[in-house]
Design an enzyme around this catalytic site. Structure first.
Site, mmCIF file in Angstrom:
data_model
loop_
_atom_site.group_PDB
_atom_site.id
_atom_site.type_symbol
_atom_site.label_atom_id
_atom_site.label_comp_id
_atom_site.label_asym_id
_atom_site.label_seq_id
_atom_site.Cartn_x
_atom_site.Cartn_y
_atom_site.Cartn_z
ATOM 1 N N LYS A 12 -5.944 5.571 -11.800
ATOM 2 C CA LYS A 12 -4.675 5.249 -12.461
ATOM 3 C C LYS A 12 -4.857 4.011 -13.345
ATOM 4 O O LYS A 12 -4.338 3.943 -14.453
ATOM 5 C CB LYS A 12 -3.579 5.003 -11.435
ATOM 6 N N ASP A 13 -5.611 3.033 -12.856
ATOM 7 C CA ASP A 13 -5.923 1.851 -13.669
ATOM 8 C C ASP A 13 -7.266 2.132 -14.353
ATOM 9 O O ASP A 13 -8.298 1.551 -13.992
ATOM 10 C CB ASP A 13 -5.991 0.615 -12.777
ATOM 11 N N HIS A 48 -3.453 4.215 -2.372
ATOM 12 C CA HIS A 48 -4.451 3.355 -1.706
ATOM 13 C C HIS A 48 -5.088 4.078 -0.526
ATOM 14 O O HIS A 48 -6.290 3.955 -0.276
ATOM 15 C CB HIS A 48 -3.791 2.072 -1.192
ATOM 16 N N LEU A 104 1.530 7.310 -8.419
ATOM 17 C CA LEU A 104 1.942 6.326 -7.417
ATOM 18 C C LEU A 104 1.503 4.935 -7.872
ATOM 19 O O LEU A 104 0.403 4.762 -8.384
ATOM 20 C CB LEU A 104 1.299 6.650 -6.058
ATOM 21 N N SER A 142 2.389 0.511 -6.886
ATOM 22 C CA SER A 142 3.175 -0.460 -6.109
ATOM 23 C C SER A 142 4.390 -0.907 -6.910
ATOM 24 O O SER A 142 5.391 -1.347 -6.348
ATOM 25 C CB SER A 142 2.313 -1.671 -5.750
ATOM 26 N N ARG A 143 4.306 -0.822 -8.247
ATOM 27 C CA ARG A 143 5.425 -1.289 -9.082
ATOM 28 C C ARG A 143 6.544 -0.252 -9.203
ATOM 29 O O ARG A 143 7.606 -0.577 -9.736
ATOM 30 C CB ARG A 143 4.914 -1.683 -10.474
ATOM 31 N N LEU A 197 0.818 -1.223 0.000
ATOM 32 C CA LEU A 197 0.000 0.000 0.000
ATOM 33 C C LEU A 197 0.844 1.262 0.000
ATOM 34 O O LEU A 197 1.918 1.318 0.585
ATOM 35 C CB LEU A 197 -0.918 -0.002 1.231
ATOM 36 N N HIS A 198 0.345 2.277 -0.693
ATOM 37 C CA HIS A 198 1.008 3.583 -0.743
ATOM 38 C C HIS A 198 -0.085 4.645 -0.605
ATOM 39 O O HIS A 198 -1.272 4.333 -0.423
ATOM 40 C CB HIS A 198 1.795 3.735 -2.052
HETATM 41 O O1 PAF Z 1 -6.004 -2.664 -8.812
HETATM 42 C C1 PAF Z 1 -5.707 -3.667 -8.127
HETATM 43 O O2 PAF Z 1 -4.974 -3.603 -7.135
HETATM 44 C C2 PAF Z 1 -6.252 -5.016 -8.543
HETATM 45 O O3 PAF Z 1 -6.335 -5.130 -9.921
HETATM 46 C C3 PAF Z 1 -7.609 -5.351 -7.879
HETATM 47 C C4 PAF Z 1 -8.691 -4.380 -8.301
HETATM 48 C C5 PAF Z 1 -7.456 -5.311 -6.366
HETATM 49 C C6 PAF Z 1 -8.061 -6.754 -8.281
HETATM 50 O O4 PAF Z 1 -7.125 -7.712 -7.915
#
Ligand code: PAF
Length: 289
Positions: free
Chosen positions: A148-149, A36, A183, A185-186, A32-33
Site C-alpha cells: 500500500k505504501d 499489518h 486498509l 491506520s488513517r 494495527l489492522h
Molecule cells: O509504514 C509504516 O508504518 C512506517 O512508515 C514504518 C515503515 C514503520 C517506518 O516508520
C-alpha cells in the site's frame, strides 16, 4: 511475547532467538489492522521467529501533519501481535530511538522524489532513517512491508541495495475492505459519509488501470480518474501517476510492468492507494474456461 523498550535487552533477546532460526521483522507505527496482521502471517511463513516493532516515528511527520493525533493503541496492538505468535514486540520511545545529540539522516534520492515525496518533504528521509536503525537494532534476515505504501517500499529496497544491507525485503499485497478501500491506520479519521465516498479511490484506480491495459492513452485514463475522484469529493487530488513498477520513473506508454499510484484528500484525511498495471502480454493466462 516479550515487550522490549531498551536496545540492550532487544539485542540479547534477538541473539537468543537467532539460535532457533531465521528472524523476520515487521516494522509498524501501531494502530494495527488486518493489513499489518497479513505482514505478520507472511513473516511467520518465512522465518522461525517474528519481531514486530511499534514506533510512531516523529522524523517522518511534517510540521503540519498528524503526529500528535496519530492513533496509538499499544495494549491492543500487543494483544494482536501476541495472538499472532510474535516473539518480540520492540517498542522503544522517541528518546531511545533518537537520543540527545542524534545527528544522522539516511536520504535516498530518486525514488523518494515526486509522488508523496513532493507534498511531504523529508518524509522518506525520516522513513529511511528509522528503517535503517530498525535493521541495525534487530538485524533481521527478512523484513516485510505492505505494498500500500508502494513508494516507501521502493525507497527501502533502494536503500537496502545501495547500503548492501544483509536483509531480504518482501512486499506484501495491499489488504482491502470488502468495498475495495485499502486498509490504513488513517481510515479511522474518516466520517461515515467520507468512508462511503472513499470507495471511489480504488474504483477510479481500477478503472484507469483497466483502460490503460486496454490501450487507452495513459494521460486520458489519468484525467478521467482525476475527474471521478473530484466528483466523489476528493480535494485536492494530489497525484494520479503511472510509474515504472521497479524504478518509479514516469511511464507514458505501457510497455513493461507499471504501477498506477494516487494520493488525494477527503476532508482532513489524506488517502493513498496504488495498483499494478501489466502490459497484456505479461498478464498471467487465466485458468479454466
Ligand atoms: O509504514 C509504516 O508504518 C512506517 O512508515 C514504518 C515503515 C514503520 C517506518 O516508520
Amino acid at each position: 511475547m516479550q515487550l522490549i523498550r531498551e536496545i540492550d535487552a532487544l539485542r540479547s533477546a534477538v541473539a537468543t532467538l537467532r539460535e532457533g532460526g531465521r528472524i523476520a521483522l515487521v516494522p509498524t507505527m501501531g494502530a494495527l489492522h488486518a493489513g499489518h496482521m497479513a505482514l505478520v502471517a507472511e513473516a511467520k511463513r518465512r522465518a522461525a521467529h517474528v519481531v514486530a516493532s511499534v514506533f510512531v516515528n516523529p522524523a517522518q511527520f511534517g510540521p503540519n501533519e498528524d503526529l500528535s493525533s496519530y492513533p496509538r493503541r499499544e495494549a491492543s496492538d500487543a494483544r494482536m501481535l501476541e495472538e499472532a505468535g510474535c516473539a518480540i514486540l520492540w517498542a522503544p520511545d522517541a528518546a531511545t530511538m533518537y537520543p540527545e545529540g542524534y545527528a544522522t539522516t539516511v536520504s535516498v534520492s530518486g525514488v523518494s522524489e515526486g509522488l508523496c515525496g513532493a507534498s511531504r518533504p523529508g518524509h522518506f528521509d525520516g522513513v529511511a532513517t528509522v528503517v535503517a536503525k530498525l535493521f541495525s537494532q534487530v538485524r533481521p534476515d527478512v523484513v516485510l512491508f505492505g505494498e500500500k505504501d508502494y513508494q516507501q517500499l521502493a525507497v527501502i529496497r533502494r536503500m537496502t541495495r545501495d547500503l548492501d544491507l544483509p536483509v531480504e525485503v518482501v512486499g506484501v499485497p495491499t489488504q482491502r475492505d470488502a468495498d475495495g478501500l485499502a486498509l490504513s491506520s488513517r481510515n479511522v479519521y474518516l466520517s461515515d459519509e467520507e468512508r462511503i465516498a472513499a470507495r471511489a479511490l480504488p474504483r477510479a484506480l481500477g478503472e484507469a488501470a483497466q483502460a490503460i491495459r486496454d490501450g487507452e492513452p495513459v494521460e486520458e485514463a489519468i484525467a478521467v480518474a482525476r475527474r471521478k475522484l473530484g466528483a466523489a469529493g476528493f480535494d485536492p487530488v494530489e497525484y494520479v501517476e503511472l510509474r515504472d513498477a521497479d524504478t518509479l520513473e514516469p511511464v507514458s506508454a505501457l510497455s513493461r510492468p507499471a504501477r498506477l499510484l494516487a494520493a488525494a484528500r477527503l476532508g482532513g484525511t489524506r488517502l493513498i492507494d496504488n495498483l499494478g498495471v501489466l502490459p497484456k502480454e505479461d498478464e498471467e493466462p487465466s485458468l479454466g474456461r
